[in-house]
Design a protein around this motif. Structure first.
Motif, PDB file in Angstrom:
ATOM      1  N   GLY A   1     137.256  70.263  90.665  1.00  0.00           N
ATOM      2  CA  GLY A   1     136.105  70.503  89.805  1.00  0.00           C
ATOM      3  C   GLY A   1     135.410  71.811  90.147  1.00  0.00           C
ATOM      4  N   PRO A   2     134.282  72.098  89.497  1.00  0.00           N
ATOM      5  CA  PRO A   2     133.603  73.389  89.679  1.00  0.00           C
ATOM      6  C   PRO A   2     132.788  73.512  90.961  1.00  0.00           C
ATOM      7  CG  PRO A   2     132.425  72.040  88.080  1.00  0.00           C
ATOM      8  CD  PRO A   2     133.687  71.294  88.397  1.00  0.00           C
ATOM      9  N   LEU A   3     132.805  72.503  91.802  1.00  0.00           N
ATOM     10  CA  LEU A   3     132.078  72.523  93.072  1.00  0.00           C
ATOM     11  C   LEU A   3     130.574  72.742  92.892  1.00  0.00           C
ATOM     12  CD1 LEU A   3     134.364  74.346  95.691  1.00  0.00           C
ATOM     13  CD2 LEU A   3     133.862  71.923  95.468  1.00  0.00           C
ATOM     14  N   ASN A   4     130.034  72.107  91.890  1.00  0.00           N
ATOM     15  CA  ASN A   4     128.584  72.128  91.676  1.00  0.00           C
ATOM     16  C   ASN A   4     127.978  71.020  92.539  1.00  0.00           C
ATOM     17  OD1 ASN A   4     125.932  71.850  90.701  1.00  0.00           O
ATOM     18  ND2 ASN A   4     126.517  72.401  88.627  1.00  0.00           N
ATOM     19  N   PRO A   5     127.103  71.356  93.483  1.00  0.00           N
ATOM     20  CA  PRO A   5     126.578  70.318  94.389  1.00  0.00           C
ATOM     21  C   PRO A   5     125.618  69.345  93.724  1.00  0.00           C
ATOM     22  CG  PRO A   5     125.416  72.371  94.751  1.00  0.00           C
ATOM     23  CD  PRO A   5     126.524  72.679  93.781  1.00  0.00           C
ATOM     24  N   HIS A   6     125.109  69.697  92.545  1.00  0.00           N
ATOM     25  CA  HIS A   6     124.072  68.903  91.901  1.00  0.00           C
ATOM     26  C   HIS A   6     124.593  68.031  90.761  1.00  0.00           C
ATOM     27  CE1 HIS A   6     121.159  72.363  93.231  1.00  0.00           C
ATOM     28  NE2 HIS A   6     121.556  71.604  94.242  1.00  0.00           N
ATOM     29  N   THR A   7     125.911  68.014  90.525  1.00  0.00           N
ATOM     30  CA  THR A   7     126.465  67.225  89.428  1.00  0.00           C
ATOM     31  C   THR A   7     127.630  66.367  89.915  1.00  0.00           C
ATOM     32  OG1 THR A   7     127.894  69.065  88.731  1.00  0.00           O
ATOM     33  CG2 THR A   7     125.734  68.887  87.667  1.00  0.00           C
ATOM     34  N   TYR A   8     128.156  65.573  89.015  1.00  0.00           N
ATOM     35  CA  TYR A   8     129.135  64.549  89.368  1.00  0.00           C
ATOM     36  C   TYR A   8     130.520  64.924  88.824  1.00  0.00           C
ATOM     37  CZ  TYR A   8     124.723  62.359  90.490  1.00  0.00           C
ATOM     38  OH  TYR A   8     123.487  62.109  91.019  1.00  0.00           O
ATOM     39  N   LEU A   9     131.264  63.950  88.332  1.00  0.00           N
ATOM     40  CA  LEU A   9     132.594  64.245  87.824  1.00  0.00           C
ATOM     41  C   LEU A   9     132.527  65.363  86.801  1.00  0.00           C
ATOM     42  CD1 LEU A   9     134.041  60.640  87.396  1.00  0.00           C
ATOM     43  CD2 LEU A   9     134.658  62.308  89.147  1.00  0.00           C
ATOM     44  N   PRO A  10     133.518  66.299  86.803  1.00  0.00           N
ATOM     45  CA  PRO A  10     134.793  66.247  87.525  1.00  0.00           C
ATOM     46  C   PRO A  10     134.746  66.733  88.975  1.00  0.00           C
ATOM     47  CG  PRO A  10     134.737  68.210  86.181  1.00  0.00           C
ATOM     48  CD  PRO A  10     133.457  67.462  85.898  1.00  0.00           C
ATOM     49  N   ASN A  11     133.556  67.038  89.513  1.00  0.00           N
ATOM     50  CA  ASN A  11     133.464  67.439  90.915  1.00  0.00           C
ATOM     51  C   ASN A  11     133.971  66.312  91.813  1.00  0.00           C
ATOM     52  OD1 ASN A  11     131.801  70.070  90.816  1.00  0.00           O
ATOM     53  ND2 ASN A  11     130.609  68.668  89.543  1.00  0.00           N
ATOM     54  N   GLN A  12     134.807  66.659  92.772  1.00  0.00           N
ATOM     55  CA  GLN A  12     135.299  65.696  93.739  1.00  0.00           C
ATOM     56  C   GLN A  12     134.426  65.737  94.994  1.00  0.00           C
ATOM     57  OE1 GLN A  12     138.237  63.442  93.342  1.00  0.00           O
ATOM     58  NE2 GLN A  12     137.350  63.966  91.358  1.00  0.00           N
TER      59      GLN A  12
ATOM     60  N   LYS B   1     138.384  79.745  99.073  1.00  0.00           N
ATOM     61  CA  LYS B   1     139.066  81.038  99.136  1.00  0.00           C
ATOM     62  C   LYS B   1     139.876  81.323  97.883  1.00  0.00           C
ATOM     63  CE  LYS B   1     142.908  83.261 101.617  1.00  0.00           C
ATOM     64  NZ  LYS B   1     143.886  83.090 102.719  1.00  0.00           N
ATOM     65  N   ASP B   2     140.607  80.313  97.413  1.00  0.00           N
ATOM     66  CA  ASP B   2     141.504  80.505  96.270  1.00  0.00           C
ATOM     67  C   ASP B   2     141.599  79.188  95.508  1.00  0.00           C
ATOM     68  OD1 ASP B   2     143.274  81.666  94.522  1.00  0.00           O
ATOM     69  OD2 ASP B   2     145.015  81.512  95.852  1.00  0.00           O
ATOM     70  N   TYR B   3     141.683  79.289  94.202  1.00  0.00           N
ATOM     71  CA  TYR B   3     141.646  78.069  93.381  1.00  0.00           C
ATOM     72  C   TYR B   3     142.391  78.294  92.077  1.00  0.00           C
ATOM     73  CZ  TYR B   3     139.521  74.759  90.037  1.00  0.00           C
ATOM     74  OH  TYR B   3     139.303  73.820  89.060  1.00  0.00           O
ATOM     75  N   LYS B   4     143.303  77.386  91.765  1.00  0.00           N
ATOM     76  CA  LYS B   4     143.995  77.358  90.486  1.00  0.00           C
ATOM     77  C   LYS B   4     143.822  75.958  89.912  1.00  0.00           C
ATOM     78  CE  LYS B   4     145.517  81.550  90.749  1.00  0.00           C
ATOM     79  NZ  LYS B   4     144.938  82.600  89.894  1.00  0.00           N
ATOM     80  N   LYS B   5     143.101  75.877  88.834  1.00  0.00           N
ATOM     81  CA  LYS B   5     142.755  74.579  88.237  1.00  0.00           C
ATOM     82  C   LYS B   5     143.994  73.710  88.060  1.00  0.00           C
ATOM     83  CE  LYS B   5     140.537  72.521  84.160  1.00  0.00           C
ATOM     84  NZ  LYS B   5     139.879  71.470  84.927  1.00  0.00           N
ATOM     85  N   ASP B   6     143.878  72.467  88.499  1.00  0.00           N
ATOM     86  CA  ASP B   6     144.929  71.452  88.386  1.00  0.00           C
ATOM     87  C   ASP B   6     146.175  71.780  89.206  1.00  0.00           C
ATOM     88  OD1 ASP B   6     143.443  69.808  86.660  1.00  0.00           O
ATOM     89  OD2 ASP B   6     144.045  71.004  84.930  1.00  0.00           O
ATOM     90  N   ARG B   7     146.082  72.780  90.088  1.00  0.00           N
ATOM     91  CA  ARG B   7     147.234  73.123  90.929  1.00  0.00           C
ATOM     92  C   ARG B   7     146.901  73.054  92.414  1.00  0.00           C
ATOM     93  NH1 ARG B   7     149.419  78.696  88.798  1.00  0.00           N
ATOM     94  NH2 ARG B   7     150.719  78.455  90.646  1.00  0.00           N
ATOM     95  N   TYR B   8     145.892  73.826  92.833  1.00  0.00           N
ATOM     96  CA  TYR B   8     145.531  73.790  94.250  1.00  0.00           C
ATOM     97  C   TYR B   8     144.160  74.412  94.457  1.00  0.00           C
ATOM     98  CZ  TYR B   8     146.858  78.754  94.343  1.00  0.00           C
ATOM     99  OH  TYR B   8     146.946  80.101  94.082  1.00  0.00           O
ATOM    100  N   ALA B   9     143.595  74.137  95.635  1.00  0.00           N
ATOM    101  CA  ALA B   9     142.372  74.794  96.101  1.00  0.00           C
ATOM    102  C   ALA B   9     142.548  75.063  97.586  1.00  0.00           C
ATOM    103  CB  ALA B   9     141.153  73.918  95.849  1.00  0.00           C
TER     104      ALA B   9
END
Length: 532
Positions: free
Chosen positions: A45-56, A199-207
């Motif tokens: 997810g977008p790594l928003n600390p103040h929201t929920y899904l899709p943030n893991q 450091k690096d992020y590809k949606k639905d592939r890796y972080a």
């Protein structure tokens, strides 16, 4: 036309080669560092600390930190706040912030930033209504550059526990705020005070998260954590066997059949945490057959729970007869378990008028079949086999159970909208049990508990006691209220407790031994390392 097709083919090949080159470069970069790789079924997810899904939550916890920390023994310890003071009337919490903390971009963590985060969170109260503290906060005031005071409208005893939870009360650096400060919509960049930096992020592939070398606390022992996004549980297991992953951590990531197979092979190390939460079924009492207590009780008696848990979890989870295990605060209540007894289930159904005719396999009453719908999380490797076993058990007593896998929020919204009879449900576990469960029971929110209990005759009385327990300053009175609330819900069979869940971990022998936490989201990456 031929020329155009040729150009498209060249473009297609170039795109594939570029992607392969990118992955090769990533793998080459990793080979220079100590990198632990984990498989995960969902994008971070977008790594928003103040929201929920899709943030893991597991990824949010790597980047962002709370004021205080909840420990596995139930105690609260300092984190970004080095100490705190609670007023005599229990309505003011004064936090003394650490003065040596910086965000990953070098900016300073201070009182102004804390207040900015609190204001952004409180602007979105509806989304956080499941957390009782939100509606009690009156003001957050700056005392000095490293001291803030949290003022409540009335006492609310679980404040520290809720501040320790992974979201939403974690802190975003100023560079992460959009111009309008509305973080409920989006953030500019994931800037936290935690031990890891994206450091690096590809949606639905890796972080890929790298170690924050400027971290104020104990620094991670490895250079990087790579989270590979692998939606299929069998593919996660295969990647682990091929040594593409260093560990599999958490509930439901792979089926327990697979976990047991890998464990029994002797090729890997395994560990199990202390119980962290309760897996259960939540019954919708608003309409249909489940409005009747004896039907709900019949379901309890109809399912061989011991067999269900042993078969699906292979003994890694403990049978649950109550909604909380005894070690949870206020949950050590003397309640009578409804043990497996299929004849008792049939008798109760007969008493309510749900009967089987000659040669029929489904009970009927007033021309209606005893047919119920159950939803489970489609990506959960444990819920599906459990749903199938429960379906078979209920069929034996004349109940037709339709099962369907879906997204977690879809299932909850269906129950909240009175569109489904039964939904898989679970407690949050530490640090928010049991108070968060109580709060969810009193107000409409994303858990479904409030709506599920609307058909109970005691619903209003429960609501009154729930409101009292959360603001009580008398420990003896609070314990008594919890006793009454949990007893009523148990006796009304609002839930079908299944098992007390654990974190099951399996890792390569190249990884040093570590202890998994009794927390779903806080994976102890900081303490992980490879053997020398």
């Amino acid at each position: 036309m031929l020329k155009k097709s040729f150009l498209l083919l060249v473009f297609f090949i170039f795109t594939i080669l570029a992607a392969c080159s990118e992955d090769t470069k990533t793998d080459a970069d990793q080979s220079k560092n100590k990198t632990i790789t984990i498989g995960w079924p969902l994008d971070i997810g977008p790594l928003n600390p103040h929201t929920y899904l899709p943030n893991q939550m597991t990824a949010q916890a790597m980047v962002y930190e709370p004021l205080v920390e909840y420990n596995d023994d139930g105690t609260i310890s300092p984190k970004l706040a080095e100490k705190w003071k609670i007023s005599k009337d229990q309505t003011t919490y004064t936090f003394y912030l650490r003065n040596d903390v910086k965000y990953s971009d070098g900016s300073v963590f201070n009182a102004d930033n804390v207040i900015r985060n609190f204001n952004a969170i409180l602007e979105n109260q509806e989304a956080h209504s499941w957390m009782g503290m939100v509606k009690h906060v009156k003001t957050v005031k700056k005392i000095d550059n490293y001291t803030v005071a949290l003022q409540l409208d009335e006492p609310y005893y679980p404040v520290l526990n809720e501040l320790a939870f992974v979201r939403p009360f974690r802190f975003l650096g100023n560079a992460g705020f959009p111009k309008n400060n509305v973080t409920s919509k989006n953030i500019n960049v994931a800037v936290g005070t935690g031990p890891w930096i994206l450091k690096d992020y590809k949606k639905d592939r890796y972080a890929i998260f790298k170690r924050n070398d400027n971290y104020w606390g104990e620094k991670p022992k490895v250079d990087e954590i790579k989270i590979k996004i692998i939606p299929d549980s069998e593919s996660i297991a295969l990647a682990f066997e091929n040594q593409e992953l260093d560990l599999i951590y958490g509930r439901g990531i792979v089926s327990l059949n697979t976990y047991t197979y890998l464990k029994d092979s002797g090729n890997y190390e395994t560990a199990t945490s202390e119980p962290l939460s309760t897996k259960a079924l939540l019954f919708n009492t608003q309409s249909g057959p489940l409005q009747e207590l004896k039907v709900r009780q019949a379901i309890h008696y109809a399912i061989n729970k011991q067999s269900l848990v042993d078969t699906v979890t292979h003994g890694t989870e403990k049978v649950a007869d109550t909604i909380f295990w005894d070690a949870i605060p206020y949950a050590n209540v003397d309640l009578k378990a409804l043990k497996y007894n299929s004849e008792k289930a049939k008798s109760l159904l007969n008493e309510t008028g749900w009967k089987l005719g000659n040669g029929e396999t489904i009970r009927t009453k007033d021309g209606h079949k005893l047919e119920l719908d159950l939803t489970y999380i489609a990506t959960d490797a444990i819920q599906k086999p459990m749903a199938e076993m429960i379906q078979g058990e209920l069929a034996k007593v004349g109940i037709k159970l339709n099962i369907k896998g879906t997204d977690v929020m879809v299932g909850l919204h269906q129950l909240m909208n009175n569109e489904v009879d039964i939904n898989f449900w679970r407690t949050n576990g530490p640090p928010t049990d049991p108070h968060n469960f109580i709060n969810e029971s009193a107000t409409p929110n994303a858990s479904g508990v409030y709506e599920a209990k609307l058909g109970l005759a005691e619903a209003k009385d429960l609501d009154r006691k729930i409101q009292q327990v959360l603001v009580s300053t008398d420990e003896e009175k609070r314990s008594q209220l919890y006793n009454e609330i949990l007893t009523t819900m148990h006796n009304e069979a609002l839930f079908y407790p299944i098992s007390y869940e654990t974190n099951n971990v399996i890792y390569q022998k190249s990884i040093q031994e570590f202890v998994p936490r009794a927390s779903e989201y806080d994976i102890p990456y900081t303490f992980m390392d490879f053997k020398k």
